[in-house]
Design a protein around this motif. Structure first.
Motif, PDB file in Angstrom:
ATOM      1  N   ASN A  96       0.822  -1.220   0.000  1.00  0.00           N
ATOM      2  CA  ASN A  96       0.000   0.000   0.000  1.00  0.00           C
ATOM      3  C   ASN A  96       0.847   1.257   0.000  1.00  0.00           C
ATOM      4  O   ASN A  96       0.492   2.253  -0.634  1.00  0.00           O
ATOM      5  CB  ASN A  96      -0.964   0.003   1.186  1.00  0.00           C
ATOM      6  CG  ASN A  96      -2.154  -0.900   0.948  1.00  0.00           C
ATOM      7  OD1 ASN A  96      -2.542  -1.136  -0.190  1.00  0.00           O
ATOM      8  ND2 ASN A  96      -2.732  -1.409   2.011  1.00  0.00           N
ATOM      9  N   MET A  97       1.966   1.228   0.713  1.00  0.00           N
ATOM     10  CA  MET A  97       2.845   2.390   0.726  1.00  0.00           C
ATOM     11  C   MET A  97       3.377   2.658  -0.683  1.00  0.00           C
ATOM     12  O   MET A  97       3.465   3.802  -1.118  1.00  0.00           O
ATOM     13  CB  MET A  97       4.012   2.188   1.693  1.00  0.00           C
ATOM     14  CG  MET A  97       4.859   3.436   1.858  1.00  0.00           C
ATOM     15  SD  MET A  97       6.144   3.278   3.108  1.00  0.00           S
ATOM     16  CE  MET A  97       7.364   2.357   2.195  1.00  0.00           C
ATOM     17  N   LYS A  99       1.872   2.005  -3.436  1.00  0.00           N
ATOM     18  CA  LYS A  99       0.778   2.607  -4.214  1.00  0.00           C
ATOM     19  C   LYS A  99       0.710   4.107  -3.952  1.00  0.00           C
ATOM     20  O   LYS A  99       0.531   4.891  -4.881  1.00  0.00           O
ATOM     21  CB  LYS A  99      -0.546   1.928  -3.863  1.00  0.00           C
ATOM     22  CG  LYS A  99      -0.648   0.518  -4.383  1.00  0.00           C
ATOM     23  CD  LYS A  99      -1.946  -0.139  -3.956  1.00  0.00           C
ATOM     24  CE  LYS A  99      -1.943  -1.604  -4.411  1.00  0.00           C
ATOM     25  NZ  LYS A  99      -3.141  -2.312  -3.982  1.00  0.00           N
ATOM     26  N   ASN A 100       0.869   4.493  -2.712  1.00  0.00           N
ATOM     27  CA  ASN A 100       0.868   5.921  -2.370  1.00  0.00           C
ATOM     28  C   ASN A 100       2.057   6.635  -2.998  1.00  0.00           C
ATOM     29  O   ASN A 100       1.934   7.761  -3.476  1.00  0.00           O
ATOM     30  CB  ASN A 100       0.886   6.116  -0.848  1.00  0.00           C
ATOM     31  CG  ASN A 100      -0.410   5.689  -0.201  1.00  0.00           C
ATOM     32  OD1 ASN A 100      -1.448   5.644  -0.843  1.00  0.00           O
ATOM     33  ND2 ASN A 100      -0.346   5.353   1.068  1.00  0.00           N
ATOM     34  N   ILE A 101       3.208   5.963  -2.991  1.00  0.00           N
ATOM     35  CA  ILE A 101       4.409   6.544  -3.601  1.00  0.00           C
ATOM     36  C   ILE A 101       4.187   6.759  -5.089  1.00  0.00           C
ATOM     37  O   ILE A 101       4.516   7.815  -5.632  1.00  0.00           O
ATOM     38  CB  ILE A 101       5.643   5.640  -3.357  1.00  0.00           C
ATOM     39  CG1 ILE A 101       6.021   5.660  -1.877  1.00  0.00           C
ATOM     40  CG2 ILE A 101       6.830   6.085  -4.219  1.00  0.00           C
ATOM     41  CD1 ILE A 101       7.051   4.613  -1.493  1.00  0.00           C
ATOM     42  N   MET A 103       1.382   7.210  -6.665  1.00  0.00           N
ATOM     43  CA  MET A 103       0.446   8.317  -6.867  1.00  0.00           C
ATOM     44  C   MET A 103       1.149   9.666  -6.658  1.00  0.00           C
ATOM     45  O   MET A 103       0.911  10.617  -7.404  1.00  0.00           O
ATOM     46  CB  MET A 103      -0.764   8.186  -5.942  1.00  0.00           C
ATOM     47  CG  MET A 103      -1.680   7.033  -6.304  1.00  0.00           C
ATOM     48  SD  MET A 103      -2.204   7.035  -8.038  1.00  0.00           S
ATOM     49  CE  MET A 103      -3.167   8.517  -8.102  1.00  0.00           C
ATOM     50  N   GLU A 104       2.025   9.736  -5.673  1.00  0.00           N
ATOM     51  CA  GLU A 104       2.776  10.972  -5.436  1.00  0.00           C
ATOM     52  C   GLU A 104       3.720  11.262  -6.611  1.00  0.00           C
ATOM     53  O   GLU A 104       3.858  12.407  -7.045  1.00  0.00           O
ATOM     54  CB  GLU A 104       3.564  10.870  -4.125  1.00  0.00           C
ATOM     55  CG  GLU A 104       4.266  12.138  -3.730  1.00  0.00           C
ATOM     56  CD  GLU A 104       3.329  13.308  -3.466  1.00  0.00           C
ATOM     57  OE1 GLU A 104       3.750  14.461  -3.700  1.00  0.00           O
ATOM     58  OE2 GLU A 104       2.181  13.091  -3.036  1.00  0.00           O
ATOM     59  N   LYS A 107       1.756  12.544  -9.488  1.00  0.00           N
ATOM     60  CA  LYS A 107       1.417  13.948  -9.241  1.00  0.00           C
ATOM     61  C   LYS A 107       2.601  14.846  -9.602  1.00  0.00           C
ATOM     62  O   LYS A 107       2.435  15.871 -10.258  1.00  0.00           O
ATOM     63  CB  LYS A 107       1.034  14.129  -7.779  1.00  0.00           C
ATOM     64  CG  LYS A 107       0.685  15.548  -7.413  1.00  0.00           C
ATOM     65  CD  LYS A 107       0.353  15.651  -5.934  1.00  0.00           C
ATOM     66  CE  LYS A 107       0.220  17.087  -5.511  1.00  0.00           C
ATOM     67  NZ  LYS A 107       0.045  17.214  -4.068  1.00  0.00           N
TER      68      LYS A 107
END
Length: 118
Positions: A96-97, A99-101, A103-104, A107
Motif C-alpha cells: 500500500n505504501m 501505491k501511495n508513492i 500516486m505521489e 502527481k
C-alpha cells in the motif's frame, strides 16, 4: 535559473559546496558545474535529491533551461520501486505504501509536465 537557486539555497542552509554535494550524493565538481550553470541538472535523480534535501518541490528546480525528457521522473521512480521489490514481475504492486508513492510520483510528473508548458 537553476544555478542561482542552488547557490541561494546552499547559502541559506549555511553549507559549503562540498557539504551540499555530499548531501546530494554527488561530487563537488559536478555540483560546482551545476551552480555555475555548466550542467543544467537534467539528471532527474539529482533534482529529486535536491527536493528531498531542501524540502522544496521538484518543480522549483525545473525551469525552461532544465530539459527533462518526458517521463524521466516517473521512469526513475519506477526503477526505484522495482529495485526495492514493491512491484511484482506481472506489474502488480504488492504494498500500500508503494501505491501511495506511485500516486505521489504521478502527481510530480504531472506538475513537471504542466510547468514545462509555461
Amino acid at each position: 535559473m537553476l544555478s542561482e537557486k542552488l547557490k541561494q539555497i546552499r547559502k541559506e542552509m549555511h553549507l559549503t559546496q562540498q557539504e551540499f554535494a555530499d548531501k546530494l550524493g554527488i561530487s563537488r565538481g559536478y555540483y560546482c558545474d551545476m551552480e555555475r550553470g555548466r550542467n543544467k541538472g537534467t539528471n532527474v535523480k539529482v533534482i529529486s535529491k535536491l527536493s528531498d534535501v531542501t524540502g522544496k518541490p521538484m518543480e522549483y528546480f525545473v525551469d525552461k533551461d532544465t530539459e527533462l525528457k518526458q517521463y524521466d521522473v516517473l521512469d526513475s521512480a519506477l526503477d526505484m520501486l522495482i529495485d526495492k521489490g514493491y512491484v511484482e514481475d506481472d506489474g502488480e504492486i504488492n504494498d500500500n505504501m508503494a501505491k501511495n508513492i506511485i500516486m505521489e510520483i504521478l502527481k510530480k510528473e504531472l506538475c513537471l509536465k504542466i510547468k514545462s508548458r509555461e
